[in-house]
Scaffold this active site. Structure first.
Site, PDB file in Angstrom:
ATOM      1  N   ARG A 104      -0.472  13.016   9.830  1.00 54.14           N
ATOM      2  CA  ARG A 104       0.940  13.490  10.287  1.00 54.14           C
ATOM      3  C   ARG A 104       1.310  14.975   9.198  1.00 54.14           C
ATOM      4  NH1 ARG A 104       4.106   8.101  10.894  1.00 54.14           N
ATOM      5  NH2 ARG A 104       3.499   7.897  13.127  1.00 54.14           N
ATOM      6  N   ASP A 122       4.146  -0.707  11.253  1.00 56.33           N
ATOM      7  CA  ASP A 122       3.911   0.511  11.011  1.00 56.33           C
ATOM      8  C   ASP A 122       3.107   1.137  12.184  1.00 56.33           C
ATOM      9  OD1 ASP A 122       2.885   2.142   8.017  1.00 56.33           O
ATOM     10  OD2 ASP A 122       1.639   2.551   9.796  1.00 56.33           O
ATOM     11  N   ARG A 174       9.569   3.175  11.126  1.00 55.64           N
ATOM     12  CA  ARG A 174      10.562   2.702   9.930  1.00 55.64           C
ATOM     13  C   ARG A 174      11.801   2.356  10.658  1.00 55.64           C
ATOM     14  NH1 ARG A 174       9.890   8.568   7.075  1.00 55.64           N
ATOM     15  NH2 ARG A 174       7.954   7.808   7.138  1.00 55.64           N
ATOM     16  N   ASP A 207       1.091  -1.305  -0.101  1.00 55.95           N
ATOM     17  CA  ASP A 207      -0.089  -0.018  -0.002  1.00 55.95           C
ATOM     18  C   ASP A 207       0.744   1.219  -0.136  1.00 55.95           C
ATOM     19  OD1 ASP A 207       0.803  -0.270   2.295  1.00 55.95           O
ATOM     20  OD2 ASP A 207      -0.958  -0.243   3.466  1.00 55.95           O
ATOM     21  N   HIS A 208       2.128   1.172   0.395  1.00 58.95           N
ATOM     22  CA  HIS A 208       2.822   2.452   0.433  1.00 58.95           C
ATOM     23  C   HIS A 208       3.571   2.802  -0.906  1.00 58.95           C
ATOM     24  CE1 HIS A 208       2.353   2.185   4.707  1.00 58.95           C
ATOM     25  NE2 HIS A 208       3.015   3.137   5.005  1.00 58.95           N
ATOM     26  N   SER A 221       6.756   7.734  12.840  1.00 56.43           N
ATOM     27  CA  SER A 221       6.900   6.261  12.001  1.00 56.43           C
ATOM     28  C   SER A 221       7.783   5.295  12.756  1.00 56.43           C
ATOM     29  CB  SER A 221       7.666   6.664  10.600  1.00 56.43           C
ATOM     30  OG  SER A 221       8.071   5.251  10.127  1.00 56.43           O
TER      31      SER A 221
END
Ligand code: MIC
Ligand code: SF4
Length: 646
Positions: free
Chosen positions: A379, A119, A538, A64-65, A536
């Protein structure tokens, strides 16, 4: 003493530790999710662990990203993830099927279960009473392999909701109000539970908007009870059998209680550049708007889209506003098409975007220079939109739609429409044809893993050094986000599976020369302020610094997931015992740390010696026993391997 809802789920999943706030607990994880921007690395890590099949009840990989395919990289990563899923027992949600959190809520989430996802907005699942937590990719890989997930036992915050929302005031305004009161670091080390009479008045998608954006509080997660509203939602998704009623005990004790009267709330906006910079819409009404974007995992449900369509009915968007709409899932898009609402949106002049993260992660739709962009996202960090000088306001779908028509920030309560007949359907359209089940275990051997040339292995790690002498290679201020550390966007995201390449962009938003300087010096220590690493999940924000030779990060305080990611990468996270010492260090000062292994092992204070000024600063290495062992081993991958080899 009774238990809070979250404590009950924790108790039922506790495999290690004691439920004492701040002490590490190990949780059995029932479900995992990954998305493609963090997923490739998570699956490389999973492969490195040598486990054949996932040990969870359900693991799902979403694409989806990284859906903007301007080169071969993203498509290669999707193929890799698809083949991994087939082989190792993971469900694969194709690109186009929707945003991970929206689809997971619709199709897979189960009240009372534990979910971790690579996520930070995984807490969306809290909308149906799941204990859903955002984590680094490596933690998710370990959980898929059957390992426990470790977090410090959170404190409990209750948000008592009374009353009922007035028309055109929405769930987004509830979470913006919580952010206004608690701030972006107010939730660190806490779980936010919603309760009170007002809960009954909120649908599951509305609850999910609130728990989703609880990530912006820095909270471990947020959760709603599972009740009749939840049962109806699951029934409409054809999953009534997944329903269990769940709520906190009447005598449960909370560390903090906040009361919000829903009927007193007003439409609000988070102004640039922080989700807690909350203003009343009435106070900023009239400001010219250049862009309106509706979607993201926060506000892309069918209910949100139907309201927008109602506002747009028979109208045309303002000629000076670029309006984009990304329905959150194929289910939402399909249902909008079936009921004609999609046609209303198209007729009004909205640009219909793919059901994916898209502009929320800077994958297209960067606004014009100096733009004011109204977004229903979660965000608004500076530069995240892809336009450095744009100002992003986070608002509800109603507020966004109003501005799309008028061209200026507009209080949606002034609109002359009614939502009275807009309700969740009795039955959602169910079609899981874009979710592939994995190959049966006996056929897994035959599945070949497809690796593209951009996919590079996990960076090299080494056990913690006893001494480090290097410079303060970078000094940054408070609230540094992972978007500062490891920017995203269409150009950089395709490099998520290539740490050497992506590291060339590390911290460049703050300091262009940072990667080159790291290469020249070979190693360094980063100095930061409060809430370092917010945002995030990440792990690239830890892996790129690892690759660039960062040995330790010394700050006033850390955000939870990033601190865990640093530990997992084998980078020492240290905090100033006296925050005023932060001011005494200048970027470029030569620093030295000695006797690290023993100090970390014994949980003793560490002294940072400034060779340039001759001063000493006391530091704390605030880690649990397990986290200390991980750091000593040189990161979670080495630690896990050592454990397997032992
Ligand atoms: C985000 O909203 O920042 C992301 C992109 O979804 C991240 C994950 C990532 O960086 O891949 C998140 O929230 O964890
Ligand atoms: Fe995707 Fe944005 Fe949600 Fe992150 S916050 S998962 S980028 S939609």
């Amino acid at each position: 003493m009774g238990y809070t809802l979250a404590q009950k789920i924790i108790k039922a999943h506790l495999v290690d530790g004691e439920m004492v706030p701040g002490k590490d607990i190990g949780l059995k994880i029932d479900q995992t999710l990954t998305q493609d921007a963090t997923g490739t690395m998570a699956y490389l890590e999973f492969e490195a662990m040598g486990v054949d099949r996932v040990k969870t009840e359900r693991s799902v990989a979403y694409i989806d990203h990284n859906t903007l395919q301007t080169g071969f990289e993203n498509a290669d990563d999707h193929r890799y993830i698809q083949s991994i899923c087939k082989k190792h027992g993971i469900y694969y949600s194709h690109p186009g099927n929707g945003i991970c959190h929206q689809v997971h809520l619709e199709r897979f989430g189960i009240p009372g279960k534990t979910l971790i996802g690579s996520d930070s907005h995984t807490p969306t699942g809290g909308g149906i009473g799941m204990l859903a937590i955002g984590a680094g990719g490596l933690d998710v890989a370990v959980a898929m392999g059957g390992g426990a997930y470790y977090i410090p036992m959170p404190k409990m915050v209750k948000v008592e909701l009374t009353g009922c929302l007035k028309p055109f005031v929405s769930a987004k305004d509830v979470i913006l109000e919580v952010l206004r009161r608690m701030s972006v670091k107010g939730g660190v080390g806490k779980i936010v539970e919603y309760g009170g009479e007002g809960v009954k008045t909120l649908s599951v998608p509305e609850r999910a908007t609130i728990t989703n954006m609880g990530a912006e509080l820095g909270a471990t997660t947020s959760i709603f009870p599972s009740d009749e509203v939840t049962r109806k939602f699951l029934k409409a998704q054809g999953r009534e059998e997944d329903y269990t009623p769940l709520q906190s005990d009447p005598d449960a004790e909370y560390d903090e209680i906040l009361t919000i009267d829903l009927s007193e709330l007003q439409p609000e906006a988070a102004a640039p550049h922080s989700p807690d910079n909350v203003k009343n819409i009435a106070d900023i009404a009239g400001m010219k708007v250049d862009q309106v974007l509706i979607g993201s995992c926060t506000n892309s449900s069918l209910l949100d889209m139907l309201k927008v369509a109602r506002i747009f009915e028979g109208k045309t968007v303002h000629p000076d506003v670029s309006v984009g709409i990304a329905p959150g899932s194929k289910q939402v898009l399909n249902m909008l098409a079936d009921c004609g609402a999609l046609s209303t949106l198209i007729s009004a002049g909205a640009r219909i975007l793919e059901s994916a993260c898209g502009p929320c992660i800077g994958m297209g739709q960067s606004p014009n220079s100096g733009a004011v962009s109204l977004r229903t996202f979660n965000r608004n960090f500076e530069g995240r939109s892809g336009t450095a000088d744009a100002g992003v306001y986070l608002v509800s779908p109603e507020t966004a739609a109003a501005a799309a028509l008028t061209g200026v920030i507009t209080d949606p309560r002034t609109l002359d429409v009614s939502f009275d007949d807009i309700q969740l359907p009795e039955k959602f359209l169910i079609n899981d044809n874009m979710v592939d089940a994995p190959a049966p275990a006996e056929e897994a051997d035959k599945v070949e893993i497809k690796r593209g040339p951009n996919i590079k292995p996990f960076p090299h790690t080494e056990p913690l050094l006893d001494e480090v002498e290097c410079s303060a290679i970078l000094k940054v201020g408070d609230n540094i986000t992972t978007d500062h550390i490891m920017p995203a966007g269409a150009k950089i995201l395709p490099l998520r599976s290539n740490i050497p390449k992506i590291s060339e962009h590390c911290f460049t938003r703050c300091d262009e020369d940072f990667p080159a300087r790291c290469k020249r010096e070979g190693k360094g220590i980063i100095i930061g302020g409060e809430n370092y690493g917010q945002g995030s999940s990440r792990e690239h924000a830890a892996l790129a610094p690892l690759y660039l030779g960062i040995k330790a990060v010394v700050v006033k305080s850390f955000a939870r997931i990033h601190k865990a990611n640093l530990v997992n990468a084998g980078i020492l996270p240290l905090t100033f015992e006296n925050p005023a010492d932060y001011d005494k260090i200048t970027q470029g000062d030569k620093l030295s740390l000695k006797g690290l292994r023993k100090a970390v092992k014994d949980g003793k204070e560490i002294v940072l010696h400034n060779l340039t000024t001759g001063e000493d600063y006391k530091l704390t290495c605030d880690l649990s026993g397990r986290a200390r062992d991980i750091i000593l081993a040189g990161g979670l991958l080495r630690y896990t391997k050592n454990q397997h080899d032992a």
